[in-house]
Design a protein around this motif. Structure first.
Motif, PDB file in Angstrom:
ATOM      1  N   SER A   2      12.037   6.794  -4.532  1.00 57.57           N
ATOM      2  CA  SER A   2      11.715   5.654  -5.381  1.00 57.57           C
ATOM      3  C   SER A   2      10.236   5.317  -5.256  1.00 57.57           C
ATOM      4  CB  SER A   2      12.562   4.441  -4.992  1.00 57.57           C
ATOM      5  OG  SER A   2      12.203   4.009  -3.703  1.00 57.57           O
ATOM      6  N   LEU A   3       9.700   4.787  -6.352  1.00 63.62           N
ATOM      7  CA  LEU A   3       8.296   4.376  -6.389  1.00 63.62           C
ATOM      8  C   LEU A   3       8.227   3.020  -7.068  1.00 63.62           C
ATOM      9  CD1 LEU A   3       5.174   4.907  -6.243  1.00 63.62           C
ATOM     10  CD2 LEU A   3       5.381   5.923  -8.525  1.00 63.62           C
ATOM     11  N   LYS A   4       7.527   2.086  -6.416  1.00 59.48           N
ATOM     12  CA  LYS A   4       7.309   0.780  -7.036  1.00 59.48           C
ATOM     13  C   LYS A   4       5.817   0.476  -6.961  1.00 59.48           C
ATOM     14  CE  LYS A   4       9.023  -3.887  -7.323  1.00 59.48           C
ATOM     15  NZ  LYS A   4       9.827  -4.974  -6.786  1.00 59.48           N
ATOM     16  N   VAL A   5       5.224   0.213  -8.125  1.00 60.35           N
ATOM     17  CA  VAL A   5       3.785  -0.049  -8.171  1.00 60.35           C
ATOM     18  C   VAL A   5       3.540  -1.399  -8.819  1.00 60.35           C
ATOM     19  CG1 VAL A   5       1.542   0.790  -8.994  1.00 60.35           C
ATOM     20  CG2 VAL A   5       3.342   2.431  -8.455  1.00 60.35           C
ATOM     21  N   THR A   6       2.780  -2.277  -8.135  1.00 58.55           N
ATOM     22  CA  THR A   6       2.405  -3.552  -8.757  1.00 58.55           C
ATOM     23  C   THR A   6       0.917  -3.796  -8.557  1.00 58.55           C
ATOM     24  OG1 THR A   6       3.319  -4.544  -6.749  1.00 58.55           O
ATOM     25  CG2 THR A   6       4.568  -4.886  -8.739  1.00 58.55           C
ATOM     26  N   GLY A   7       0.303  -4.408  -9.570  1.00 57.59           N
ATOM     27  CA  GLY A   7      -1.114  -4.763  -9.471  1.00 57.59           C
ATOM     28  C   GLY A   7      -2.040  -3.685 -10.006  1.00 57.59           C
ATOM     29  N   ASP A   8      -3.322  -3.845  -9.691  1.00 60.49           N
ATOM     30  CA  ASP A   8      -4.381  -2.989 -10.244  1.00 60.49           C
ATOM     31  C   ASP A   8      -4.528  -1.721  -9.404  1.00 60.49           C
ATOM     32  OD1 ASP A   8      -6.524  -2.070 -11.679  1.00 60.49           O
ATOM     33  OD2 ASP A   8      -7.978  -3.489 -10.841  1.00 60.49           O
ATOM     34  N   VAL A   9      -3.623  -0.772  -9.635  1.00 58.89           N
ATOM     35  CA  VAL A   9      -3.579   0.453  -8.812  1.00 58.89           C
ATOM     36  C   VAL A   9      -4.050   1.648  -9.642  1.00 58.89           C
ATOM     37  CG1 VAL A   9      -2.077   1.982  -7.454  1.00 58.89           C
ATOM     38  CG2 VAL A   9      -1.645  -0.490  -7.485  1.00 58.89           C
ATOM     39  N   TRP A  10      -4.873   2.506  -9.014  1.00 59.54           N
ATOM     40  CA  TRP A  10      -5.390   3.717  -9.669  1.00 59.54           C
ATOM     41  C   TRP A  10      -5.079   4.922  -8.799  1.00 59.54           C
ATOM     42  CZ3 TRP A  10      -8.116   3.267 -14.386  1.00 59.54           C
ATOM     43  CH2 TRP A  10      -8.311   1.929 -14.806  1.00 59.54           C
ATOM     44  N   PHE A  11      -4.605   6.008  -9.428  1.00 57.59           N
ATOM     45  CA  PHE A  11      -4.206   7.200  -8.674  1.00 57.59           C
ATOM     46  C   PHE A  11      -5.238   8.310  -8.852  1.00 57.59           C
ATOM     47  CE2 PHE A  11      -0.331   4.859  -9.214  1.00 57.59           C
ATOM     48  CZ  PHE A  11       0.447   5.151  -8.096  1.00 57.59           C
ATOM     49  N   LYS A  62       6.595  11.063  -1.504  1.00 53.07           N
ATOM     50  CA  LYS A  62       7.893  11.486  -0.959  1.00 53.07           C
ATOM     51  C   LYS A  62       8.666  10.267  -0.457  1.00 53.07           C
ATOM     52  CE  LYS A  62       6.041  15.861   0.857  1.00 53.07           C
ATOM     53  NZ  LYS A  62       6.086  16.788   2.003  1.00 53.07           N
ATOM     54  N   GLY A  63       9.995  10.359  -0.485  1.00 52.37           N
ATOM     55  CA  GLY A  63      10.820   9.276   0.054  1.00 52.37           C
ATOM     56  C   GLY A  63      10.650   7.997  -0.753  1.00 52.37           C
ATOM     57  N   LYS A  64      10.543   6.874  -0.026  1.00 52.64           N
ATOM     58  CA  LYS A  64      10.394   5.573  -0.707  1.00 52.64           C
ATOM     59  C   LYS A  64       8.951   5.115  -0.570  1.00 52.64           C
ATOM     60  CE  LYS A  64      15.049   3.815  -0.469  1.00 52.64           C
ATOM     61  NZ  LYS A  64      16.043   2.932   0.085  1.00 52.64           N
ATOM     62  N   VAL A  65       8.301   4.899  -1.717  1.00 52.59           N
ATOM     63  CA  VAL A  65       6.894   4.492  -1.686  1.00 52.59           C
ATOM     64  C   VAL A  65       6.721   3.197  -2.489  1.00 52.59           C
ATOM     65  CG1 VAL A  65       4.526   5.166  -2.274  1.00 52.59           C
ATOM     66  CG2 VAL A  65       6.164   6.920  -1.528  1.00 52.59           C
ATOM     67  N   THR A  66       6.078   2.208  -1.843  1.00 56.22           N
ATOM     68  CA  THR A  66       5.768   0.946  -2.524  1.00 56.22           C
ATOM     69  C   THR A  66       4.270   0.716  -2.435  1.00 56.22           C
ATOM     70  OG1 THR A  66       7.889   0.090  -1.758  1.00 56.22           O
ATOM     71  CG2 THR A  66       6.346  -1.520  -2.624  1.00 56.22           C
ATOM     72  N   ILE A  67       3.643   0.474  -3.576  1.00 58.02           N
ATOM     73  CA  ILE A  67       2.194   0.244  -3.591  1.00 58.02           C
ATOM     74  C   ILE A  67       1.952  -1.091  -4.283  1.00 58.02           C
ATOM     75  CG2 ILE A  67      -0.058   1.128  -4.310  1.00 58.02           C
ATOM     76  CD1 ILE A  67       1.303   3.924  -4.511  1.00 58.02           C
ATOM     77  N   GLU A  68       1.385  -2.037  -3.535  1.00 56.33           N
ATOM     78  CA  GLU A  68       1.194  -3.371  -4.092  1.00 56.33           C
ATOM     79  C   GLU A  68      -0.246  -3.806  -3.881  1.00 56.33           C
ATOM     80  OE1 GLU A  68       3.286  -7.758  -3.723  1.00 56.33           O
ATOM     81  OE2 GLU A  68       4.346  -5.999  -2.946  1.00 56.33           O
ATOM     82  N   ALA A  69      -1.013  -3.875  -4.982  1.00 54.34           N
ATOM     83  CA  ALA A  69      -2.396  -4.353  -4.869  1.00 54.34           C
ATOM     84  C   ALA A  69      -2.374  -5.874  -4.903  1.00 54.34           C
ATOM     85  CB  ALA A  69      -3.228  -3.814  -6.021  1.00 54.34           C
ATOM     86  N   LYS A  70      -3.145  -6.492  -4.000  1.00 56.05           N
ATOM     87  CA  LYS A  70      -3.209  -7.959  -4.004  1.00 56.05           C
ATOM     88  C   LYS A  70      -3.919  -8.423  -5.274  1.00 56.05           C
ATOM     89  CE  LYS A  70      -3.224  -8.428   1.042  1.00 56.05           C
ATOM     90  NZ  LYS A  70      -3.497  -7.036   1.521  1.00 56.05           N
ATOM     91  N   PRO A  71      -3.583  -9.626  -5.760  1.00 60.16           N
ATOM     92  CA  PRO A  71      -4.221 -10.138  -6.983  1.00 60.16           C
ATOM     93  C   PRO A  71      -5.749 -10.064  -6.878  1.00 60.16           C
ATOM     94  CG  PRO A  71      -2.451 -11.606  -6.291  1.00 60.16           C
ATOM     95  CD  PRO A  71      -2.589 -10.575  -5.211  1.00 60.16           C
ATOM     96  N   VAL A  75      -7.578  -7.487  -6.593  1.00 56.62           N
ATOM     97  CA  VAL A  75      -8.087  -6.343  -5.808  1.00 56.62           C
ATOM     98  C   VAL A  75      -7.751  -5.037  -6.515  1.00 56.62           C
ATOM     99  CG1 VAL A  75      -7.941  -5.115  -3.598  1.00 56.62           C
ATOM    100  CG2 VAL A  75      -7.790  -7.618  -3.659  1.00 56.62           C
ATOM    101  N   LYS A  76      -8.761  -4.154  -6.632  1.00 60.34           N
ATOM    102  CA  LYS A  76      -8.516  -2.839  -7.231  1.00 60.34           C
ATOM    103  C   LYS A  76      -8.167  -1.878  -6.095  1.00 60.34           C
ATOM    104  CE  LYS A  76     -10.756   0.720 -10.032  1.00 60.34           C
ATOM    105  NZ  LYS A  76     -11.968   1.142 -10.761  1.00 60.34           N
ATOM    106  N   LEU A  77      -7.015  -1.278  -6.170  1.00 61.58           N
ATOM    107  CA  LEU A  77      -6.559  -0.391  -5.089  1.00 61.58           C
ATOM    108  C   LEU A  77      -6.560   1.044  -5.594  1.00 61.58           C
ATOM    109  CD1 LEU A  77      -5.354   0.017  -2.278  1.00 61.58           C
ATOM    110  CD2 LEU A  77      -3.145  -0.695  -3.156  1.00 61.58           C
ATOM    111  N   GLU A  78      -7.378   1.901  -4.956  1.00 62.29           N
ATOM    112  CA  GLU A  78      -7.461   3.301  -5.392  1.00 62.29           C
ATOM    113  C   GLU A  78      -6.783   4.206  -4.371  1.00 62.29           C
ATOM    114  OE1 GLU A  78     -11.178   4.633  -7.118  1.00 62.29           O
ATOM    115  OE2 GLU A  78     -11.945   2.577  -7.146  1.00 62.29           O
ATOM    116  N   ILE A  79      -5.848   5.019  -4.856  1.00 59.27           N
ATOM    117  CA  ILE A  79      -5.190   6.003  -3.981  1.00 59.27           C
ATOM    118  C   ILE A  79      -6.041   7.273  -4.058  1.00 59.27           C
ATOM    119  CG2 ILE A  79      -3.016   7.189  -3.458  1.00 59.27           C
ATOM    120  CD1 ILE A  79      -2.720   4.107  -3.544  1.00 59.27           C
TER     121      ILE A  79
END
Length: 469
Positions: free
Chosen positions: A421-430, A437-446, A448-452
């Motif tokens: 499973s994947l859950k993405v919230t906020g300003d996230v860039w890949f 793999k597995g369970k991944v949660t990515i949450e950018a704080k309000p 904030v730009k989060l770059e993977i």
């Protein structure tokens, strides 16, 4: 208070003056409204519902193999027409034109893939399977331009429009266009149940019958799993089934989907809207109602002609209330699956989940663009390296809702073969070449730009900021 008879009389005279639509459309609309006003909503008696047997809903793996001899296969395919429901706009995914022109994979759109699949069949067997596109007034003009690019193809492409009905103003039952709403917002396409009368009214049905066609395979243009299946076609021809609905086992994601039941000796579709409130949870359980309608439908063309001419297809009416420019309006619609109870020897076939791969949102686009699937001859096939039969569950935040935004936020689509499973919230860039793999949660704080970063491997991780990477 105006009686229903008064309402109908008034409606008939209003509709008579609408020059934008044909006599067939006017009659079809008036009939639909008359049925709605007569309150003929069919109430299902819960105690009479029976689970269909394997004779009625046939397990796919019990079907006889398709003919081995190419000449026999050609004979079978020459009876077939493929019809895609192409009336929808890609508005939910931020696109303005027909949904079928969204690029799905390798720069190819839904429509490209459909044409390539049929080209492949026609070349392989020397047959002539035509493609029909049922457009709505919303998608007609764009589609006409788009199909020009296939003029050199070995597939005959026919387009026709489904009916155009006026929206009804809820408080006084007057057609919206009669109140000055003359642009597109005054009208609506009445659901895909309209496919049968529209096929007849457009003249396409008689043309196809004169060419010796016998069966039509109808599917949503956004269902990438809805490809021609020779075993199903062969079964219907051999057993003289006039109608077939493909169903597939429910998962928790499909609990609201319509299901097939046996009712008073006939097979019919049961939709959640028809279920009495006290039974809704039972309807949603995957124990009692194990299958749901994929909206891949097969029907005999002669049977369609017979039933439309006899005005016998009285499908359940689905009232769809909307608000346009602050005015409450009503759209009355029907669904093609509900027609099953009017055809002779109608069956369901319980097909593998691979025949149901709709793209309703960008989260679905992520699945089909990833390494979870491969593409050959227009067919999208699941990667055998994925051991889990279920697809990963993917939730993307509103920043990813529109296709353009979704594409700009991924340098490349991550590898998700081992993702649960994947859950993405906020300003996230890949970045590029990321593995999830597995369970991944990515949450950018309000704010904030989060770059993977490129090449990151995220396994069972919860990421709230750069420090978690």
């Amino acid at each position: 208070m105006a009686t229903d008879t008064d309402k109908l009389t008034q409606l008939k005279s209003s509709v008579a003056g609408l020059s934008q639509i044909s006599e067939n459309e006017k009659n079809g609309f008036i009939n639909l409204v008359a049925r709605y006003l007569s309150g003929e909503a069919q109430h299902v008696e819960w105690s009479k519902i029976q689970t269909p047997t394997d004779e009625v809903v046939v397990p796919y793996d019990t079907l006889a193999p398709a003919p081995e001899v190419p000449a026999e296969t050609k004979k079978l395919l020459d009876k077939l027409v493929v019809l895609k429901l192409n009336g929808g706009l890609g508005t939910t995914m931020g696109c303005t034109g027909p949904k079928s022109v969204i690029e799905v994979r390798n720069g190819l759109t839904f429509l490209d893939l459909i044409v390539i699949q049929i080209e492949h069949l026609n070349s392989k067997y020397g047959c002539n399977v035509p493609l029909l596109l049922m457009n709505s007034f919303n998608t007609h003009d764009d589609t006409a331009k788009i199909v020009e690019k296939y003029s050199k193809s070995n597939v005959q492409i026919h387009t026709f429009n489904q009916s155009q009905y006026p929206r009804l103003v809820a408080d006084d039952f007057v057609p919206f266009p009669c109140k000055g709403k003359t642009d597109k917002d005054g009208w609506y396409p009445p659901g895909h149940g309209d496919v049968f009368p529209s096929l007849k009214n457009s003249g396409k049905l008689d043309t196809l019958l004169s060419q010796g066609k016998e069966y039509v395979f109808v599917a949503n243009s956004d269902n990438l799993g809805a490809v021609v299946d020779l075993k199903i076609l062969n079964h219907l021809v051999q057993n003289k089934n006039e109608y077939c609905m493909e169903v597939t086992p429910k998962t928790l994601a499909d609990v609201k989907g319509g299901t097939l039941i046996s009712y008073e000796g006939k097979v019919q579709l049961l939709e959640i809207a028809q279920v009495p409130d006290q039974h809704v949870n039972e309807f949603k359980s995957i124990e009692k109602f194990k299958i749901f309608n994929t909206n891949n439908l097969w029907a005999n063309l002669n049977a369609i002609k017979r039933l439309v001419e006899a005005d016998a297809l009285k499908m359940e009416i689905i009232p769809n209330p909307k608000e346009v420019d602050g005015v409450k309006v009503l759209q009355l619609e029907t669904a093609a699956g509900a027609a099953i109870r009017f055809f002779d020897h109608a069956i369901g076939i319980n097909v593998p989940r691979s025949r149901f791969l709709p793209v309703k949102a960008t989260s679905d686009l992520l699945l089909v663009q990833s390494d979870l699937y491969t593409l050959a001859d227009g067919f999208i096939t699941r990667n055998p390296a994925r051991k889990n039969p279920a697809n990963p569950s993917i939730e993307l935040g509103p920043e990813f809702k529109k296709v353009a935004n979704f594409l700009s936020r991924f340098k490349s689509i991550p590898s998700i073969i081992e993702l649960d499973s994947l859950k993405v919230t906020g300003d996230v860039w890949f970045g590029a070449n990321i593995t999830l793999k597995g369970k991944v949660t990515i949450e950018a704080k309000p704010g904030v730009k989060l770059e993977i970063p490129d090449g990151a491997v995220l396994e069972n991780k919860e990421i709230n900021g750069p420090e978690d990477l």
